[in-house]
Design an enzyme around this catalytic site. Structure first.
Site, PDB file in Angstrom:
ATOM      1  N   GLU A 277       0.815  -1.257  -0.091  1.00  0.00           N
ATOM      2  CA  GLU A 277       0.237  -0.008  -0.114  1.00  0.00           C
ATOM      3  C   GLU A 277       0.771   1.133   0.014  1.00  0.00           C
ATOM      4  O   GLU A 277       0.462   2.092  -0.790  1.00  0.00           O
ATOM      5  CB  GLU A 277      -0.953  -0.059   1.090  1.00  0.00           C
ATOM      6  N   HIS A 280       1.943   2.249  -3.385  1.00  0.00           N
ATOM      7  CA  HIS A 280       1.012   2.816  -4.150  1.00  0.00           C
ATOM      8  C   HIS A 280       1.281   4.270  -3.921  1.00  0.00           C
ATOM      9  O   HIS A 280       1.002   5.088  -4.911  1.00  0.00           O
ATOM     10  CB  HIS A 280      -0.432   2.653  -3.884  1.00  0.00           C
ATOM     11  N   ASP A 358       3.564  -4.105  -5.906  1.00  0.00           N
ATOM     12  CA  ASP A 358       4.294  -5.595  -5.313  1.00  0.00           C
ATOM     13  C   ASP A 358       5.716  -5.591  -5.360  1.00  0.00           C
ATOM     14  O   ASP A 358       6.647  -5.791  -4.319  1.00  0.00           O
ATOM     15  CB  ASP A 358       3.772  -6.789  -6.131  1.00  0.00           C
TER      16      ASP A 358
END
Ligand SMILES: [Zn+2]
Length: 409
Positions: A277, A280, A358
């Site tokens: 996260e 991102h 990832d």
């Protein structure tokens, strides 16, 4: 184009959209149950695999029935000019054109919501319940609906009112003024979503003190991400399915972990999900997504400005004369193929971003625990490990599990 041809064009667009969606779903559900891939041995067994297939098949049949009903209704509405008839009927309630438009949309919205209510109910309390995912109480279900209505009337009503007013007063130039309004609105929603909107539906709490928080603190410091921005949300209020997401930017950025995720995963796995996260955020995916949405909205409004004053469109939907609300409905249908294409492009970008996040987690933390977390998540949510590539291409915002594992392992 004359109203008659436009009517057939609208029907064609609706039929095309329906067939495309259903053909892809059919191809997807007809994929055979695959043997268990080596990487999932120990996570997935034959029983789970069959259960996952049953869950997908049940959702496919449900989608087919609900889709057929709404498709048939759309075709009838266009064929018999019922949109025009409803518009005429609502027009007898008021002489104020603005109120007339707002009431028209209210009637259409309420009618479609009443039709979809039993389907929402069935999906939550029958299908999700059967597979052990549903945690929503009937009270929460209807409370969510009520809150959604209030938000829609206050925010949606205000925006729609302003939009109609601009069309009335500015003519074709309305599009760029409303574009600015819409862009500002999108930025505000993005920034304040977790502070203003989410708390209406869920409870966000800061991380509890303990070993997990200490580990998260150490990771957060290593990548210079403020710990104050990490929250746990009571996702278990509605579903057993776990999740995590990133929202907002600047000081308002937040990583939200579902309580179900915190319960189901080891500390290492949680850290890996958190790292994904944070990825991102670091890779500016949220900001990029927002910029693209603003550009898309501008394109849509510009196109709308070319169509919204056409009398033929209103007549095609069964209207007696030009009507802004009928034209908005017709434009929505005409725009849907473009919106499908844009959606495919957005999904492609989103899948690319997932790989990037990832990779970020792998670089700054570790790949193995993220792979382990994805396996657990995927098996628990009975997700499809063998989706049809075309279905993935059109509908998937995240890459299929096996592709993600391949890059992580
Ligand atoms: Zn992600």
């Amino acid at each position: 184009m004359n109203p008659e041809s436009l009517k057939y064009l609208l029907l064609g667009v609706v039929v095309f959209g329906f067939l495309l969606g259903k053909i892809l779903s059919y191809l997807n559900v007809k994929r055979p149950v695959p043997p268990i891939p080596r990487t999932l041995e120990g996570h997935l067994d034959a029983e789970k695999l069959l259960q996952s297939k049953a869950y997908q098949t049940e959702n496919y049949r449900f989608g087919l029935v609900s889709g057929l009903i709404s498709f048939a209704l759309s075709v009838l509405m266009i064929w018999y000019g019922w949109f025009g008839a409803i518009d005429l009927w609502v027009g007898t309630w008021t002489a104020n054109p603005m109120l007339h438009s707002l009431l028209f949309f209210a009637v259409i919205f309420i009618a479609s919501d009443i039709i979809s209510l039993p389907f929402d109910y069935y999906s939550t309390f029958v299908i999700e319940e059967k597979y052990g995912f549903n945690k929503t109480s009937i009270g929460t279900f209807f409370m969510d609906k009520a809150k959604g209505y209030v938000l829609l009337i206050l925010i949606g009503g205000a925006l729609l009112g302003l939009f109609l007013w601009l069309i009335q007063w500015m003519g074709k130039d309305f599009w760029w003024v409303f574009w600015i309004v819409a862009a500002l609105f999108m930025v505000v929603v993005n920034v304040f979503y977790t502070s203003w909107i989410l708390p209406l539906f869920n409870k966000l709490s800061p991380l509890e003190d303990g070993a997990l928080k200490d580990k998260i603190l150490a990771y957060a410091q290593s990548v210079a991400f403020p710990l104050d921005n990490i929250f746990v949300m009571d996702g278990s209020k509605r579903s057993a399915k776990a999740n995590a997401f990133f929202s907002g930017f600047g000081k308002r950025k937040k990583v939200v972990l579902y309580d179900t995720l915190v319960e189901q995963h080891s500390d290492e796995e949680l850290l890996a999900v958190l790292a994904h996260e944070v990825g991102h955020f670091k890779k500016k995916h949220i900001l990029l997504g927002l910029v693209i949405s603003v550009v898309q909205t501008g394109l849509m409004l510009f196109l709308l400005a070319q169509f919204v004053f056409s009398e033929s469109l209103s007549l095609a939907l069964g209207g007696a004369e030009w009507s802004v609300q009928l034209n908005l409905i017709a434009f929505g249908m005409l725009f849907s193929p473009i919106s499908t294409v844009l959606g495919v492009a957005m999904n492609w970008l989103s899948r690319k971003n997932e790989f990037e996040a990832d990779a970020y987690a792998k670089d700054t933390f570790a790949g193995a625990p993220l792979a382990a977390a994805l396996k657990t998540l995927s098996v628990k949510t009975l997700s499809n490990i063998n989706p049809h590539p075309w279905y993935v291409f059109v509908n998937y915002s995240h890459p299929p599990l096996l592709q993600r594992l391949e890059r992580l392992e």
